[in-house]
Design a protein around this motif. Structure first.
Motif, PDB file in Angstrom:
ATOM      1  N   TYR A 129      62.223  52.252  69.675  1.00 50.72           N
ATOM      2  CA  TYR A 129      60.958  52.491  70.353  1.00 50.72           C
ATOM      3  C   TYR A 129      60.078  51.265  70.392  1.00 50.72           C
ATOM      4  O   TYR A 129      58.986  51.317  70.942  1.00 50.72           O
ATOM      5  CB  TYR A 129      60.217  53.636  69.665  1.00 50.72           C
ATOM      6  CG  TYR A 129      61.039  54.891  69.599  1.00 50.72           C
ATOM      7  CD1 TYR A 129      61.613  55.309  68.407  1.00 50.72           C
ATOM      8  CD2 TYR A 129      61.266  55.634  70.736  1.00 50.72           C
ATOM      9  CE1 TYR A 129      62.380  56.451  68.354  1.00 50.72           C
ATOM     10  CE2 TYR A 129      62.034  56.775  70.688  1.00 50.72           C
ATOM     11  CZ  TYR A 129      62.588  57.183  69.491  1.00 50.72           C
ATOM     12  OH  TYR A 129      63.344  58.310  69.444  1.00 50.72           O
ATOM     13  N   CYS A 130      60.563  50.198  69.802  1.00 55.99           N
ATOM     14  CA  CYS A 130      59.761  48.984  69.799  1.00 55.99           C
ATOM     15  C   CYS A 130      60.209  48.074  70.924  1.00 55.99           C
ATOM     16  O   CYS A 130      61.282  48.247  71.490  1.00 55.99           O
ATOM     17  CB  CYS A 130      59.926  48.234  68.490  1.00 55.99           C
ATOM     18  SG  CYS A 130      59.124  49.034  67.130  1.00 55.99           S
ATOM     19  N   LEU A 131      59.396  47.102  71.184  1.00 55.49           N
ATOM     20  CA  LEU A 131      59.736  46.150  72.230  1.00 55.49           C
ATOM     21  C   LEU A 131      60.157  44.833  71.621  1.00 55.49           C
ATOM     22  O   LEU A 131      59.990  43.785  72.209  1.00 55.49           O
ATOM     23  CB  LEU A 131      58.509  45.935  73.125  1.00 55.49           C
ATOM     24  CG  LEU A 131      57.956  47.216  73.732  1.00 55.49           C
ATOM     25  CD1 LEU A 131      56.626  46.935  74.383  1.00 55.49           C
ATOM     26  CD2 LEU A 131      58.923  47.733  74.766  1.00 55.49           C
ATOM     27  N   PRO A 164      52.119  62.844  57.946  1.00 57.72           N
ATOM     28  CA  PRO A 164      53.250  62.145  57.334  1.00 57.72           C
ATOM     29  C   PRO A 164      52.756  61.108  56.321  1.00 57.72           C
ATOM     30  O   PRO A 164      51.753  60.461  56.540  1.00 57.72           O
ATOM     31  CB  PRO A 164      53.922  61.449  58.518  1.00 57.72           C
ATOM     32  CG  PRO A 164      52.883  61.373  59.560  1.00 57.72           C
ATOM     33  CD  PRO A 164      51.956  62.517  59.362  1.00 57.72           C
ATOM     34  N   PRO A 174      55.219  53.106  50.994  1.00 60.28           N
ATOM     35  CA  PRO A 174      54.547  51.989  50.330  1.00 60.28           C
ATOM     36  C   PRO A 174      55.349  50.704  50.441  1.00 60.28           C
ATOM     37  O   PRO A 174      56.528  50.723  50.734  1.00 60.28           O
ATOM     38  CB  PRO A 174      54.480  52.446  48.870  1.00 60.28           C
ATOM     39  CG  PRO A 174      55.641  53.358  48.715  1.00 60.28           C
ATOM     40  CD  PRO A 174      55.896  53.989  50.046  1.00 60.28           C
ATOM     41  N   TYR A 175      54.678  49.638  50.231  1.00 57.63           N
ATOM     42  CA  TYR A 175      55.293  48.310  50.115  1.00 57.63           C
ATOM     43  C   TYR A 175      56.093  47.903  51.338  1.00 57.63           C
ATOM     44  O   TYR A 175      57.044  47.159  51.247  1.00 57.63           O
ATOM     45  CB  TYR A 175      56.222  48.219  48.891  1.00 57.63           C
ATOM     46  CG  TYR A 175      55.549  48.687  47.638  1.00 57.63           C
ATOM     47  CD1 TYR A 175      54.373  48.089  47.200  1.00 57.63           C
ATOM     48  CD2 TYR A 175      56.063  49.741  46.897  1.00 57.63           C
ATOM     49  CE1 TYR A 175      53.744  48.526  46.053  1.00 57.63           C
ATOM     50  CE2 TYR A 175      55.439  50.182  45.748  1.00 57.63           C
ATOM     51  CZ  TYR A 175      54.284  49.580  45.334  1.00 57.63           C
ATOM     52  OH  TYR A 175      53.656  50.010  44.201  1.00 57.63           O
ATOM     53  N   THR A 176      55.771  48.420  52.484  1.00 58.22           N
ATOM     54  CA  THR A 176      56.465  47.902  53.669  1.00 58.22           C
ATOM     55  C   THR A 176      55.570  46.853  54.308  1.00 58.22           C
ATOM     56  O   THR A 176      54.364  46.899  54.199  1.00 58.22           O
ATOM     57  CB  THR A 176      56.718  49.005  54.684  1.00 58.22           C
ATOM     58  OG1 THR A 176      55.539  49.810  54.767  1.00 58.22           O
ATOM     59  CG2 THR A 176      57.879  49.861  54.278  1.00 58.22           C
ATOM     60  N   GLY A 177      56.188  45.932  54.998  1.00 59.98           N
ATOM     61  CA  GLY A 177      55.388  44.899  55.637  1.00 59.98           C
ATOM     62  C   GLY A 177      54.756  45.426  56.901  1.00 59.98           C
ATOM     63  O   GLY A 177      53.637  45.904  56.919  1.00 59.98           O
ATOM     64  N   LEU A 178      55.530  45.376  57.955  1.00 60.58           N
ATOM     65  CA  LEU A 178      55.037  45.784  59.258  1.00 60.58           C
ATOM     66  C   LEU A 178      55.449  47.240  59.454  1.00 60.58           C
ATOM     67  O   LEU A 178      56.620  47.552  59.393  1.00 60.58           O
ATOM     68  CB  LEU A 178      55.726  44.904  60.300  1.00 60.58           C
ATOM     69  CG  LEU A 178      54.997  44.554  61.582  1.00 60.58           C
ATOM     70  CD1 LEU A 178      53.736  43.827  61.270  1.00 60.58           C
ATOM     71  CD2 LEU A 178      55.896  43.699  62.427  1.00 60.58           C
ATOM     72  N   ARG A 179      54.497  48.096  59.691  1.00 63.47           N
ATOM     73  CA  ARG A 179      54.884  49.504  59.854  1.00 63.47           C
ATOM     74  C   ARG A 179      55.045  49.793  61.331  1.00 63.47           C
ATOM     75  O   ARG A 179      54.063  49.944  62.058  1.00 63.47           O
ATOM     76  CB  ARG A 179      53.798  50.410  59.268  1.00 63.47           C
ATOM     77  CG  ARG A 179      53.699  50.278  57.784  1.00 63.47           C
ATOM     78  CD  ARG A 179      52.846  51.363  57.193  1.00 63.47           C
ATOM     79  NE  ARG A 179      52.835  51.245  55.751  1.00 63.47           N
ATOM     80  CZ  ARG A 179      51.885  50.633  55.074  1.00 63.47           C
ATOM     81  NH1 ARG A 179      50.871  50.104  55.708  1.00 63.47           N
ATOM     82  NH2 ARG A 179      51.947  50.554  53.762  1.00 63.47           N
ATOM     83  N   LEU A 180      56.266  49.872  61.772  1.00 62.00           N
ATOM     84  CA  LEU A 180      56.523  50.108  63.184  1.00 62.00           C
ATOM     85  C   LEU A 180      57.504  51.249  63.339  1.00 62.00           C
ATOM     86  O   LEU A 180      58.247  51.562  62.417  1.00 62.00           O
ATOM     87  CB  LEU A 180      57.114  48.851  63.828  1.00 62.00           C
ATOM     88  CG  LEU A 180      56.168  47.657  63.951  1.00 62.00           C
ATOM     89  CD1 LEU A 180      56.905  46.499  64.578  1.00 62.00           C
ATOM     90  CD2 LEU A 180      54.954  47.996  64.790  1.00 62.00           C
ATOM     91  N   PRO A 181      57.558  51.882  64.497  1.00 61.26           N
ATOM     92  CA  PRO A 181      58.551  52.924  64.732  1.00 61.26           C
ATOM     93  C   PRO A 181      59.951  52.323  64.702  1.00 61.26           C
ATOM     94  O   PRO A 181      60.094  51.102  64.678  1.00 61.26           O
ATOM     95  CB  PRO A 181      58.216  53.437  66.138  1.00 61.26           C
ATOM     96  CG  PRO A 181      56.915  52.887  66.498  1.00 61.26           C
ATOM     97  CD  PRO A 181      56.684  51.673  65.660  1.00 61.26           C
ATOM     98  N   ILE A 191      52.732  57.707  54.029  1.00 59.73           N
ATOM     99  CA  ILE A 191      52.918  56.314  54.407  1.00 59.73           C
ATOM    100  C   ILE A 191      53.845  55.666  53.377  1.00 59.73           C
ATOM    101  O   ILE A 191      53.610  55.749  52.184  1.00 59.73           O
ATOM    102  CB  ILE A 191      51.571  55.588  54.417  1.00 59.73           C
ATOM    103  CG1 ILE A 191      50.629  56.304  55.370  1.00 59.73           C
ATOM    104  CG2 ILE A 191      51.751  54.153  54.808  1.00 59.73           C
ATOM    105  CD1 ILE A 191      49.258  55.717  55.385  1.00 59.73           C
TER     106      ILE A 191
END
Lengths: 270, 688
Positions: free
Chosen positions: A116-118, A101, A105-112, A103
């Protein structure tokens, strides 16, 4: 450590022999005890299960087949082993055939995705609930209380009070009048130059006798000052709501005007 | 006796290629029952020496003789039992002992040159004979056979033999994982052509049918043209669960070079170093430094920059690179004449049991994972650890300020260490990301967790492995991390996907350690089956298979230039592999117990290793490179020389009672090692 002492029970000696055969030469003495406990529990469970299967098959006594079945069921249940190699190869072939996949661009924090995050809050503020509770209690005659919740400099949500409020936001205070016995909700608004009070806020006061045994006097006091000066007096709406729903309506929407709308407050039935 | 030569005739008829294998019957998955009857008939024909009829039947029933490589043959449950059924033979078990002793005497009678090569065949033959006897329920014979011959096998196989000794009945065979590996895959042996011909002749002459069957079905003999190997050479690469790695496994081209670094404008005029004031005007030109020159040329062995998607470099990363470059300029050259200084961080009084230690790339942070499922992050510099301000406070800061990264941190929360809780089982590995913003950790509960080092909270919990995860590592460029565990798979994750994006499976036993290649295109995994595999991230293929360890592999390390891989483990020997050829370059013996940590110095000249024997040893990699024979033809195993000299050890330093769990070289080549102090009460002098 040494194998079990000669005077130890036969089971412990057997366990020591098993450990030796499997190549375990160094172990603390307590290991034998722990292993024996495990063995006792496991064997008991298997035998009990086998007995159940035996009864189910209407046999007179336990035989090897029942035991085998019991062992197999227990194996599948508690001692799951990793999937077999060919299954893993299949899965990985399938997974690895997909393209990597890209990536963003220009994103800060790459999280799901948030699900799915806590990072979601796992608590909820319930101070308005306390107001409600107190009010309910007041309705059955508990001593008055004084509660002042002053929210200053907060912009109101547009839907409140039929919209058109001017800059500088209204104030909301919940004030209890001594001697009244019921708290009053005061909505203090800056003058907006409009007759906003013609359309009454969706607050209705009704003398619901069923809820209140005390049947106190409720006054709905509305002071509308139509002065057009900006530094004018404040509009006040005073009322003593009876139903908890109405207070919660007011307090909810006014308590946390910054609260995101999507987060539903389950207490709010509206 | 033309009939006797038929099984080998296929191998003789094939063209003169380097590799050959004895014909193997690979049955198409058509009809199981029909297949079985056909095979049974074939067996019968074979037994009664009706070779002509056998060939005819094979041709008519279109059962192909394929050359199946052991690693790619996958068999399902039915196939395993089918393979087990192939053991069904009415042979008298007492004959097995005779066959085995005959084989042994034959090998003894061979020329010395062939003796060592042929004696390798004894182990797999022994195993399969034993298993055949167990399958046919000749238990007493099997036990006798085992007891008589198991001690004669090589030392490094004794552990496997012990596990196999528990299999004495047919029912035991089904659940035993080791046994299933033996059944499903072929044991690989490399043999020179002369020895192979010798063996062939002997087997043909003596008509030992069961032996023939076993060799045909369970062994893959990788024949090469050349001089037979010496005992030393054979020992160097044997020891893995299923023999050695065949040459085909190491043929794929591997891009082991480093990625081309993007040109960063180095604002060196901001350098505030008074002693180098006179150099200032010179620094405005591109510096002719060996560090930068290599990267600007196009390396034919380097992968393309966009071979796998990598995150682009942000300003922060560029600043980081510049700082790293500046520090690298001050790097101390370490080698035999100038051993590095070692700084040791000991974790004292850790009642919880330290399971892993890791240092960040710039050496400012140290994290330890504990058996009570917590992770503690320490700072090694004077800067304390601060957490980010709350959302309300962040609204008030000026985002365009230069030091916004400082302003966003809350100074009130500054402490020397932070505790991270969240796992529900012992934490087996905790690793920093290169930019020190994230920490990834894995534990026995089967989850991998991502932590933010700015807010000190758990961000994501990745659930994929259902079994303990033994190791995890971040990619050198960030964004990806890979985890390995008990379920024999390695999974590649990206921080923004909650499911793995690649699954690497192929190992026969659980995988104990994993490392990214410096160019982030490959990962190396070491496993309990004593193989080390190099996987290509792009397509998930195994591109290299290294065999040679005699015990489970616990530590891996790539050299900074990406050309070599160092590995070590329970057998306490450090091996150095050449990635380009897949061959073993050097064996470094010296440790006396399991080695858990390996690290190359920043310039790749020194390899440091540390482990349970409470010592740190330094090895001379430059010497290995100097002594490598570059003219050798690496495709012929016997001409490759493994550097085994004791002169490779630079020095050894012992700690009092602290196993070394982490070794790290700072950017300036200072060595940092770390471990938990294992002081026990028995050592106290006051105990009566």
């Amino acid at each position: 450590m040494a194998s079990p002492v000669k005077s130890s029970p036969r089971d412990a000696q057997v366990m020591g022999a098993i450990l030796k055969e499997m190549g375990v030469t160094e172990y603390e003495p307590r290991v034998v005890n722990v292993m024996l406990e495990f063995v006792y529990r496991y064997v008991t469970d298997v035998l009990e299960d086998a007995k159940v299967y035996c009864n189910h098959a209407n046999k007179k006594s336990l035989d090897a087949e029942d035991i085998k079945l019991a062992v197999q069921c227990r194996m599948d249940h508690s001692f799951t082993s990793p999937p077999p190699r060919d299954l893993l190869m299949e899965i990985s072939k399938h997974k690895n055939s997909q393209v990597m996949p890209l990536i963003k661009p220009y994103t800060g924090l790459r999280l799901p995705p948030d699900r799915y995050c806590l990072s979601a809050p796992n608590y909820r503020m319930s101070s308005h609930k306390a107001v409600k509770k107190h009010q309910a209690r007041i309705q059955i005659g508990l001593p008055q209380f004084q509660q002042r919740i002053n929210l200053s400099q907060m912009s109101m949500t547009p839907g409140f009070l039929a919209g058109k409020l001017g800059a500088g936001g209204p104030h909301l205070t919940v004030v209890s009048k001594p001697g009244m016995g019921v708290p009053a909700v005061t909505i203090v608004t800056k003058p907006s130059g409009q007759q906003t009070m013609t359309a009454k806020p969706a607050i209705r006061i009704s003398t619901g006798t069923s809820l209140n045994s005390l049947n106190q006097n409720r006054t709905f006091h509305q002071v509308v000052s139509t002065s057009s000066s900006h530094a004018g007096p404040q509009h006040t709406i005073q009322f003593q709501p009876l139903q908890s729903t109405t207070t919660s309506l007011i307090t909810n929407q006014s308590m946390n005007p910054l609260k995101r709308k999507m987060e539903d407050d389950y207490d709010n039935p509206s | 006796m033309a009939g006797n030569e038929v099984p080998f005739s296929d191998s003789l008829k094939t063209q003169a290629n380097m590799q050959q294998s004895l014909p193997f019957q690979n049955v198409p998955k058509a009809d199981v029952s029909d297949k079985q009857t056909l095979l049974a008939v074939l067996q019968f024909l074979k037994k009664n020496n009706l070779k002509g009829t056998e060939e005819l039947l094979k041709r008519e029933a279109s059962i192909k003789d394929d050359d199946v490589r052991p690693q790619t043959s996958s068999q399902s449950e039915t196939d395993v039992s089918h393979a087990l059924a192939a053991y069904k033979s009415a042979d008298d078990p007492s004959l097995f002992t005779d066959y085995y002793t005959d084989l042994k005497t034959f090998i003894e009678s061979c020329l010395d040159a062939h003796k060592v090569e042929l004696s390798v065949i004894l182990y797999p033959v022994f195993i399969h004979m034993y298993l055949e006897m167990v399958y046919n329920e000749h238990e007493s014979y099997a036990i006798l056979f085992f007891r008589r011959f198991s001690k004669e096998q090589e030392d490094f196989y004794q552990e496997d033999l012990q596990k196999l000794a528990t299999v004495t009945k047919k029912e035991h065979m089904k659940g035993n994982e080791l046994m299933e590996s033996f059944k499903a895959s072929k044991f690989v042996i490399k043999m020179s052509r002369d020895s192979y011909n010798h063996l062939k002749r002997y087997l043909q002459e003596n008509k030992m049918k069961p032996l023939l069957n076993i060799i045909q079905e369970h062994l893959f003999i990788d024949v090469f043209d050349g001089v037979p190997r010496t005992k030393q050479q054979i020992d160097a690469t044997s020891g893995a669960l299923l023999g050695e790695s065949e040459r085909d496994a190491n043929k794929v081209k591997v891009f082991y070079g480093l990625l081309k670094e993007p040109d960063i404008n180095m604002p060196l005029e901001e350098e505030d170093e008074p002693p180098e004031g006179e150099d200032k005007p010179k620094k405005k030109k591109p510096k002719k430094d060996p560090l930068m020159m290599k990267k600007s040329k196009n390396d034919p062995h380097a992968p393309a920059f966009n071979r796998i998607p990598l995150p682009e470099m942000k300003d922060q990363d560029k600043m980081e690179k510049i700082t790293a470059y500046r520090e690298a300029l001050k790097r101390v050259k370490v080698g035999r004449d100038n051993p590095p200084t070692i700084c040791f961080y000991t974790v004292l009084n850790s009642y919880q049991g330290v399971t892993s230690i890791d240092m960040s790339e710039d050496s400012s942070l140290l994290c330890a994972g504990f058996a009570d499922s917590t992770i503690r992050v320490f700072t090694t510099s004077s800067h304390k650890l601060r957490s980010m301000k709350t959302a309300a406070e962040l609204d008030n800061i000026d985002r365009d300020a230069d030091d916004v990264l400082e302003r966003m941190m809350d100074d009130r929360s500054a402490t020397d260490s932070k505790l991270l809780t969240g796992h529900s089982g012992p934490v087996y590995a905790a690793r920093f990301s290169r930019d020190r913003k994230y920490l990834v950790s894995c534990s026995e509960d089967g989850t991998v967790r991502l932590w933010s080092l700015l807010t000190w909270t758990n961000l994501v919990c990745y659930k994929g492995h259902n079994h303990p995860v033994w190791d995890v590592e971040f990619s050198p460029y960030g964004h990806y991390f890979v985890s390995v565990g008990h379920d024999r798979t390695a999974r590649l994750w990206a921080t923004d996907h909650h499911v793995p994006i690649r699954i690497f499976s192929g190992h026969l036993s659980d995988m104990d350690c994993v490392k990214f290649h410096p160019n982030s295109n490959y990962i190396a995994t070491g496993s309990n089956d004593r193989f080390i595999r190099l996987w290509d991230i792009l397509n998930g293929n195994c591109v290299r298979l290294f065999s040679g360890h005699k015990g489970s592999v616990q530590a891996l390390c790539f050299s900074p230039d990406g050309r070599f891989l160092a590995s070590s483990g329970v057998d306490s020997v450090v091996l150095l592999w050449d990635i380009a050829t897949g061959g073993l370059m050097a064996q470094m013996k010296g440790h006396t117990d399991t080695v858990y940590s390996l690290c190359f110095s920043r310039d790749g000249g020194v390899l440091a290793s540390g482990g349970l024997d409470n010592s740190v040893k330094l090895w001379d990699v430059i010497k290995v490179l100097q002594e490598v024979d570059t003219d050798a033809d690496t495709s012929i195993p016997s001409s490759v020389h493994v550097n085994d000299s004791t002169g490779l050890l630079i020095g050894s330093w012992a700690t009092k009672a602290t196993p070394v769990l982490c070794i790290h070289f700072t950017r300036k080549n200072l060595m940092i090692a770390s471990g938990p102090a294992a002081l026990t009460e028995e050592k106290s002098p006051h105990k009566t």
